[in-house]
Motif scaffolding. Structure first.
Motif, mmCIF file in Angstrom:
data_model
loop_
_atom_site.group_PDB
_atom_site.id
_atom_site.type_symbol
_atom_site.label_atom_id
_atom_site.label_comp_id
_atom_site.label_asym_id
_atom_site.label_seq_id
_atom_site.Cartn_x
_atom_site.Cartn_y
_atom_site.Cartn_z
ATOM 1 N N ASP A 1 0.847 -1.188 0.000
ATOM 2 C CA ASP A 1 0.000 0.000 0.000
ATOM 3 C C ASP A 1 0.895 1.256 0.000
ATOM 4 O O ASP A 1 2.123 1.163 -0.175
ATOM 5 C CB ASP A 1 -0.989 -0.021 1.171
ATOM 6 C CG ASP A 1 -0.330 0.186 2.526
ATOM 7 O OD1 ASP A 1 0.882 0.463 2.586
ATOM 8 O OD2 ASP A 1 -1.047 0.069 3.543
ATOM 9 N N VAL B 1 -4.564 0.168 -4.912
ATOM 10 C CA VAL B 1 -4.541 -0.143 -3.478
ATOM 11 C C VAL B 1 -4.545 1.128 -2.629
ATOM 12 O O VAL B 1 -4.064 1.135 -1.496
ATOM 13 C CB VAL B 1 -3.336 -1.036 -3.105
ATOM 14 C CG1 VAL B 1 -3.479 -2.409 -3.712
ATOM 15 C CG2 VAL B 1 -2.024 -0.382 -3.510
ATOM 16 N N PRO C 1 -6.721 0.509 1.031
ATOM 17 C CA PRO C 1 -6.637 -0.856 1.563
ATOM 18 C C PRO C 1 -7.413 -0.984 2.862
ATOM 19 O O PRO C 1 -7.681 0.016 3.535
ATOM 20 C CB PRO C 1 -5.140 -1.033 1.813
ATOM 21 C CG PRO C 1 -4.678 0.347 2.146
ATOM 22 C CD PRO C 1 -5.506 1.278 1.293
#
Ligand code: FES
Length: 126
Positions: free
Chosen positions: A29, A112, A115
């Motif tokens: 991430d 992402v 997340p």
């Protein structure tokens, strides 16, 4: 909803993904923390969900199945999830985190930027 720029991460070639079989990957991430994701290819479309069933935490990449309707089933207790929205197919308010995907020149990318920083609360039925 607040604005967050997408964070596209490469996730391999589209042709490397088997049809209707959840495959587990880890992508970093924005803070370089790994995010466990299950990728599912259906034809030319790719779906990405958090690789953790919101019931008791089973990994979809190991126990997940895709039924004839394209529903993601957790093979542990057979909860079903819509691949697009992540919503439980029968119980309102339960969902698995999903991630946007795209295919660029045959390469799969997953956003992402959002997340599941904390695992969603597990649901206990009994
Ligand atoms: S752990 Fe997935 S349905 Fe129970």
């Amino acid at each position: 909803m607040d604005d967050i720029d997408p964070l596209w991460r490469p996730a391999g070639a589209l042709t490397a993904l088997p049809e209707d079989e959840p495959i587990g990957i880890e992508l970093p991430d924005a803070d370089d923390r790994p995010v466990k994701i299950a990728l599912v290819r259906r034809g030319a479309a790719v779906y990405a969900v958090h690789d953790r069933c919101p019931h008791r935490g089973a990994p979809f990449s190991e126990l997940g199945l895709i039924d004839d309707d394209g529903t993601l089933l957790c093979g542990w207790h057979y909860w079903g999830f819509d691949l697009d929205s992540g919503r439980h197919t029968q119980v309102e308010g339960i969902r698995v985190c999903t991630f946007p995907t795209r295919v660029v020149d045959g390469a799969v990318e997953v956003d992402v930027a959002r997340p599941p920083h904390r695992s969603p609360p597990l649901v206990t039925l009994d």
